[in-house]
Motif scaffolding. Structure first.
Motif, PDB file in Angstrom:
ATOM      1  N   ASP A  83      46.507  37.227  43.985  1.00 36.94           N
ATOM      2  CA  ASP A  83      46.199  38.442  44.732  1.00 36.94           C
ATOM      3  C   ASP A  83      45.086  39.181  43.997  1.00 36.94           C
ATOM      4  OD1 ASP A  83      46.078  40.716  46.206  1.00 36.94           O
ATOM      5  OD2 ASP A  83      48.084  41.447  45.709  1.00 36.94           O
ATOM      6  N   THR A  84      43.897  39.215  44.602  1.00 36.43           N
ATOM      7  CA  THR A  84      42.749  39.816  43.930  1.00 36.43           C
ATOM      8  C   THR A  84      42.684  41.334  44.103  1.00 36.43           C
ATOM      9  OG1 THR A  84      41.332  39.467  45.870  1.00 36.43           O
ATOM     10  CG2 THR A  84      41.416  37.699  44.231  1.00 36.43           C
ATOM     11  N   THR A  85      43.575  41.899  44.892  1.00 30.72           N
ATOM     12  CA  THR A  85      43.601  43.348  45.056  1.00 30.72           C
ATOM     13  C   THR A  85      43.989  44.014  43.743  1.00 30.72           C
ATOM     14  OG1 THR A  85      44.276  43.075  47.367  1.00 30.72           O
ATOM     15  CG2 THR A  85      44.567  45.257  46.382  1.00 30.72           C
ATOM     16  N   GLY A  86      43.238  44.997  43.334  1.00 32.30           N
ATOM     17  CA  GLY A  86      43.545  45.695  42.092  1.00 32.30           C
ATOM     18  C   GLY A  86      43.029  45.015  40.852  1.00 32.30           C
ATOM     19  N   ALA A  87      42.157  44.009  40.996  1.00 32.29           N
ATOM     20  CA  ALA A  87      41.560  43.350  39.831  1.00 32.29           C
ATOM     21  C   ALA A  87      40.745  44.366  39.036  1.00 32.29           C
ATOM     22  CB  ALA A  87      40.683  42.192  40.270  1.00 32.29           C
ATOM     23  N   VAL A  88      40.710  44.190  37.719  1.00 30.58           N
ATOM     24  CA  VAL A  88      40.032  45.159  36.863  1.00 30.58           C
ATOM     25  C   VAL A  88      39.018  44.467  35.955  1.00 30.58           C
ATOM     26  CG1 VAL A  88      42.008  46.724  36.866  1.00 30.58           C
ATOM     27  CG2 VAL A  88      41.754  45.037  35.014  1.00 30.58           C
ATOM     28  N   LEU A  89      38.065  45.250  35.495  1.00 30.90           N
ATOM     29  CA  LEU A  89      37.123  44.843  34.471  1.00 30.90           C
ATOM     30  C   LEU A  89      37.468  45.599  33.200  1.00 30.90           C
ATOM     31  CD1 LEU A  89      34.373  43.397  33.715  1.00 30.90           C
ATOM     32  CD2 LEU A  89      33.306  45.625  34.196  1.00 30.90           C
ATOM     33  N   ARG A  90      37.798  44.873  32.146  1.00 34.06           N
ATOM     34  CA  ARG A  90      38.052  45.503  30.858  1.00 34.06           C
ATOM     35  C   ARG A  90      36.743  45.568  30.075  1.00 34.06           C
ATOM     36  NH1 ARG A  90      43.770  42.530  29.170  1.00 34.06           N
ATOM     37  NH2 ARG A  90      45.081  43.592  30.731  1.00 34.06           N
ATOM     38  N   VAL A  91      36.433  46.755  29.589  1.00 37.10           N
ATOM     39  CA  VAL A  91      35.158  46.996  28.921  1.00 37.10           C
ATOM     40  C   VAL A  91      35.420  47.531  27.522  1.00 37.10           C
ATOM     41  CG1 VAL A  91      32.943  48.214  29.028  1.00 37.10           C
ATOM     42  CG2 VAL A  91      34.124  47.573  31.147  1.00 37.10           C
ATOM     43  N   ALA A  92      34.836  46.880  26.531  1.00 33.80           N
ATOM     44  CA  ALA A  92      34.892  47.361  25.156  1.00 33.80           C
ATOM     45  C   ALA A  92      33.455  47.454  24.649  1.00 33.80           C
ATOM     46  CB  ALA A  92      35.702  46.420  24.275  1.00 33.80           C
ATOM     47  N   GLU A 126      38.214  38.487  51.610  1.00 36.55           N
ATOM     48  CA  GLU A 126      38.490  37.048  51.677  1.00 36.55           C
ATOM     49  C   GLU A 126      38.445  36.341  50.324  1.00 36.55           C
ATOM     50  OE1 GLU A 126      35.964  35.274  54.586  1.00 36.55           O
ATOM     51  OE2 GLU A 126      36.669  36.564  56.215  1.00 36.55           O
ATOM     52  N   ALA A 127      38.368  37.084  49.236  1.00 37.01           N
ATOM     53  CA  ALA A 127      38.343  36.445  47.915  1.00 37.01           C
ATOM     54  C   ALA A 127      39.735  35.940  47.559  1.00 37.01           C
ATOM     55  CB  ALA A 127      37.868  37.437  46.862  1.00 37.01           C
ATOM     56  N   GLN A 128      39.820  34.664  47.200  1.00 36.65           N
ATOM     57  CA  GLN A 128      41.072  34.079  46.733  1.00 36.65           C
ATOM     58  C   GLN A 128      41.121  34.000  45.213  1.00 36.65           C
ATOM     59  OE1 GLN A 128      40.850  30.368  48.865  1.00 36.65           O
ATOM     60  NE2 GLN A 128      41.985  31.157  50.622  1.00 36.65           N
ATOM     61  N   SER A 129      39.955  34.105  44.592  1.00 38.26           N
ATOM     62  CA  SER A 129      39.886  34.096  43.132  1.00 38.26           C
ATOM     63  C   SER A 129      38.724  34.979  42.687  1.00 38.26           C
ATOM     64  CB  SER A 129      39.697  32.668  42.590  1.00 38.26           C
ATOM     65  OG  SER A 129      38.449  32.140  43.012  1.00 38.26           O
ATOM     66  N   ILE A 130      38.859  35.517  41.472  1.00 33.97           N
ATOM     67  CA  ILE A 130      37.820  36.375  40.897  1.00 33.97           C
ATOM     68  C   ILE A 130      37.652  35.994  39.440  1.00 33.97           C
ATOM     69  CG2 ILE A 130      37.261  38.742  40.186  1.00 33.97           C
ATOM     70  CD1 ILE A 130      38.574  39.787  42.632  1.00 33.97           C
ATOM     71  N   GLU A 131      36.416  35.835  39.013  1.00 31.52           N
ATOM     72  CA  GLU A 131      36.158  35.584  37.595  1.00 31.52           C
ATOM     73  C   GLU A 131      34.837  36.224  37.196  1.00 31.52           C
ATOM     74  OE1 GLU A 131      34.685  31.485  36.535  1.00 31.52           O
ATOM     75  OE2 GLU A 131      35.614  31.035  38.486  1.00 31.52           O
ATOM     76  N   LEU A 132      34.677  36.411  35.899  1.00 34.10           N
ATOM     77  CA  LEU A 132      33.471  37.033  35.362  1.00 34.10           C
ATOM     78  C   LEU A 132      32.336  36.027  35.298  1.00 34.10           C
ATOM     79  CD1 LEU A 132      32.377  39.686  34.011  1.00 34.10           C
ATOM     80  CD2 LEU A 132      33.017  38.642  31.818  1.00 34.10           C
ATOM     81  N   GLY A 138      28.240  40.347  36.568  1.00 35.23           N
ATOM     82  CA  GLY A 138      28.497  39.542  37.748  1.00 35.23           C
ATOM     83  C   GLY A 138      29.959  39.197  37.930  1.00 35.23           C
ATOM     84  N   ILE A 139      30.387  39.191  39.174  1.00 29.18           N
ATOM     85  CA  ILE A 139      31.713  38.723  39.562  1.00 29.18           C
ATOM     86  C   ILE A 139      31.535  37.551  40.513  1.00 29.18           C
ATOM     87  CG2 ILE A 139      33.814  39.270  40.862  1.00 29.18           C
ATOM     88  CD1 ILE A 139      33.800  40.563  38.157  1.00 29.18           C
ATOM     89  N   LEU A 140      32.220  36.454  40.222  1.00 27.76           N
ATOM     90  CA  LEU A 140      32.233  35.299  41.106  1.00 27.76           C
ATOM     91  C   LEU A 140      33.527  35.313  41.907  1.00 27.76           C
ATOM     92  CD1 LEU A 140      30.912  32.553  38.661  1.00 27.76           C
ATOM     93  CD2 LEU A 140      29.676  33.524  40.606  1.00 27.76           C
ATOM     94  N   THR A 141      33.416  35.423  43.221  1.00 28.01           N
ATOM     95  CA  THR A 141      34.582  35.365  44.091  1.00 28.01           C
ATOM     96  C   THR A 141      34.634  33.993  44.745  1.00 28.01           C
ATOM     97  OG1 THR A 141      33.337  36.307  45.955  1.00 28.01           O
ATOM     98  CG2 THR A 141      34.549  37.832  44.534  1.00 28.01           C
ATOM     99  N   ALA A 150      34.097  27.311  47.740  1.00 31.63           N
ATOM    100  CA  ALA A 150      32.824  28.027  47.712  1.00 31.63           C
ATOM    101  C   ALA A 150      32.981  29.273  46.865  1.00 31.63           C
ATOM    102  CB  ALA A 150      32.365  28.388  49.124  1.00 31.63           C
ATOM    103  N   SER A 151      31.854  29.793  46.375  1.00 32.47           N
ATOM    104  CA  SER A 151      31.888  31.044  45.625  1.00 32.47           C
ATOM    105  C   SER A 151      30.646  31.862  45.934  1.00 32.47           C
ATOM    106  CB  SER A 151      31.978  30.783  44.109  1.00 32.47           C
ATOM    107  OG  SER A 151      30.782  30.198  43.617  1.00 32.47           O
TER     108      SER A 151
END
Length: 255
Positions: free
Chosen positions: A51-60, A76-82, A101-104, A117-118
């Motif tokens: 479930d990609t809803t509520g995905a976050v980016l952690r920043v340090a 329609e994103a089934q996956s999310i990655e940096l 960048g975010i790859l969905t 596809a992404s």
């Protein structure tokens, strides 16, 4: 002249210089990815049950406490990655401003085949003043695609297709950044390459018509979906504009 050289490098697959605005991230602590000097580290933790809803980016970042920023919702994103690269801003006010960048991704399975596809989304990140803030999405472009579609349903099909019983379609894109100019973010070169096997196959056509020849059993580029575009940042809209519209290549980019 400089931009022409950058575009030529993109066409040849030449690596981007480390000193340019487009920087390859390196492994940091845990699953984080960082600038080479470790002044900024990013991470997109996996989401529960896909479930990609509520995905976050952690920043340090140097001199500030780590924060978690809620990412936009991607339809329609089934996956999310940096995306493992970062684009630096330049010019007045460009310090501590980036595009990350975010790859969905999406996948689909069907009888005798499947596909994935992404898409690449570039989003502004500002780490000035001791805090991190997300800005607008600056770009969304197709990034990759891979599909395998069953093409034999009888012994006659196997004979007609010389036992090449699947059509396959692949799509891949690259970005190259020109040196920083007057714009806050650099001009980008986007290259897309689409290929099909057998070389005569097209997903939107009936590929069962006619017989294949041995010469057809090679992977070949589809000229309609192999193209180059120049992207320029528009500060009025906070988005990148293509120098001309991209073709419809959903046959390669929609699983």
């Amino acid at each position: 002249m400089t931009l022409s050289l950058i575009l030529a490098a993109a066409a040849a697959g030449t690596a981007v210089p480390a000193s340019g605005p487009l920087v390859t991230l390196v492994a940091g602590e845990g699953a984080s990815q960082c600038l080479p000097d470790r002044s900024l580290c990013l991470e997109v933790p996996p989401t529960e049950d896909g479930d990609t809803t509520g995905a976050v980016l952690r920043v340090a970042s140097s001199g500030s406490a780590p924060v978690s920023l809620t990412l936009p919702e991607f339809a329609e994103a089934q996956s999310i990655e940096l995306w493992p690269r970062l684009i630096r801003a330049g010019g007045e006010g460009g310090a501590n401003r980036y595009l990350f960048g975010i790859l969905t991704g999406q996948t689909s399975m069907y009888s005798g085949g499947g596909g994935s596809a992404s898409q690449l989304h570039l989003i502004e990140l500002d780490t000035a003043a001791g805090t991190a803030r997300l800005g607008e999405e600056a770009l969304e472009v197709p990034w990759s695609g891979s599909l395998l579609i069953r093409a034999c349903f009888s012994e006659a099909d196997m004979k007609d297709r010389l036992e090449a019983c699947h059509d396959s379609y692949d799509f891949g894109a690259t970005l190259v950044a020109a040196p920083l100019g007057k714009a806050i973010f650099p001009t980008l070169s986007y290259r897309a390459v689409a290929t099909a096997f057998p070389r005569t196959s097209r997903r939107s056509n009936d590929n069962s018509e006619g017989k294949l020849k041995r010469a057809d059993l090679v992977r070949a580029r589809d000229p309609a979906c192999t193209y180059d575009r120049v992207l320029r940042y528009n500060p009025a809209t906070s988005r990148y504009d293509m120098d001309q519209p991209a073709p419809d290549c959903s046959d390669y980019t929609t699983p």
